[in-house]
Design an enzyme around this catalytic site. Structure first.
Site, mmCIF file in Angstrom:
data_model
loop_
_atom_site.group_PDB
_atom_site.id
_atom_site.type_symbol
_atom_site.label_atom_id
_atom_site.label_comp_id
_atom_site.label_asym_id
_atom_site.label_seq_id
_atom_site.Cartn_x
_atom_site.Cartn_y
_atom_site.Cartn_z
ATOM 1 C CG HIS A 98 -33.776 74.989 -8.471
ATOM 2 N ND1 HIS A 98 -33.401 76.283 -8.755
ATOM 3 C CD2 HIS A 98 -34.035 74.398 -9.669
ATOM 4 C CE1 HIS A 98 -33.451 76.461 -10.067
ATOM 5 N NE2 HIS A 98 -33.832 75.330 -10.643
ATOM 6 C CD GLU A 170 -31.328 72.210 -12.620
ATOM 7 O OE1 GLU A 170 -32.002 72.174 -13.655
ATOM 8 O OE2 GLU A 170 -31.642 72.898 -11.626
HETATM 9 C C1 PEP Z 1 -34.115 75.191 -13.891
HETATM 10 O O1 PEP Z 1 -34.965 75.960 -13.514
HETATM 11 O O2 PEP Z 1 -33.744 74.287 -13.156
HETATM 12 C C2 PEP Z 1 -33.518 75.368 -15.218
HETATM 13 C C3 PEP Z 1 -32.707 74.453 -15.654
HETATM 14 O O3 PEP Z 1 -33.899 76.491 -15.894
HETATM 15 P P1 PEP Z 1 -33.518 76.887 -17.416
HETATM 16 O O4 PEP Z 1 -33.900 75.730 -18.282
HETATM 17 O O5 PEP Z 1 -34.329 78.113 -17.679
HETATM 18 O O6 PEP Z 1 -32.045 77.150 -17.450
#
Ligand code: PEP
Length: 259
Positions: A98, A170
């Site tokens: 992450h 992400e």
């Molecule tokens: C995450 O914690 O992986 C995330 C995508 O957070 P957020 O939705 O708050 O951007």
């Protein structure tokens, strides 16, 4: 009909009260949903949340994920928890790589690989986060960077290691900050990942679950999930408020499973 998966990452938030309230409220609606949900509470609460989920008879609908594991299975590593311990309490998923771990704990590809191997050896499905920094995004390096992070796994363990693995794209610059991101852009990255995997194994490239995460909310959820190569979302902040999370789940159910 799309096979979607929704993941809620609580990060360093929540307590027993929130867990009770969250699972109680979701238990009234969850049987309407035709897609699975994974929740990743803080490690300390995994066992407790599991009991609450069972109490409310939601265990057929909700699975739990750890937010992290250590690179060892046991030993003198104070403060850590291992894949073996997750297995021991029946946890099926664990997030690795992450952005928060990369930023605040300097996790690199070799650490992520070690964690991936430990999870696989315990039969726990890795939720492998990949993504680029703002600078890499601005320099048009997103696809190269994401592929490098996946290649790290494939080169060391082979393509079959991606079976039962969830990939979560992400963009680091779009997490936790209400960034408005173009779904077409996300689709382009997901498609590039799938095309890369195709070179190794057609079935895996077609079937691997590629999630998107980064400031997903009620407003953008539909346009993101409409994209063909997006199999679900990993939601942080917007999933912490149970009313808001249920709103998002209802939108998904109504827009993608109405027939
Ligand atoms: C995450 O914690 O992986 C995330 C995508 O957070 P957020 O939705 O708050 O951007």
């Amino acid at each position: 009909m799309k096979n979607l998966l929704i993941i809620s990452n609580w990060k360093l938030n929540g307590n027993k009260y929130l867990i009770d309230n969250f699972i109680n409220k979701i238990s009234h609606v969850i049987k309407n949903y035709r897609f699975p949900i994974i929740i990743a509470p803080p490690l300390l609460y995994l066992d407790y949340m599991q009991q609450v989920i069972k109490y409310y008879k939601c265990d057929n609908y909700i699975s739990l994920s750890a937010q992290n594991i250590d690179i060892h299975n046991y030993g003198a590593f104070t403060g850590e928890i291992s894949a073996k311990m997750l297995k021991d309490i029946g946890i099926q998923y664990a997030i690795i790589g992450h952005a928060d771990r990369k930023i605040f704990h300097n996790e690199d590809n070799s650490t992520i690989l070690k964690k991936f191997i430990l999870l696989k050896s315990e039969n726990i499905s890795p939720i492998l986060c990949i993504g680029e920094t703002k600078k890499e995004y601005q320099n048009n390096q997103t696809i190269i960077v994401c592929i490098k992070q996946i290649k790290n796994i494939i080169e060391n363990l082979g393509i079959l290691a991606l079976q039962n693995t969830i990939i979560a794209y992400e963009p680091i610059w779009a997490i936790s900050n209400n960034t408005i991101i173009n779904p077409i852009y996300i689709q382009k990255i997901h498609n590039a990942i799938r095309n890369y995997l195709m070179k190794f194994n057609y079935e895996i490239s077609k079937n691997v679950n590629i999630q998107y995460g980064g400031s997903v909310n009620c407003e953008n959820i539909s346009s993101i999930l409409k994209q063909p190569d997006i199999n679900g979302v990993l939601i942080g902040k917007a999933s912490l408020n149970i009313e808001n999370f249920i709103k998002i789940l209802n939108i998904i159910n109504n827009n993608f499973y109405s027939c």
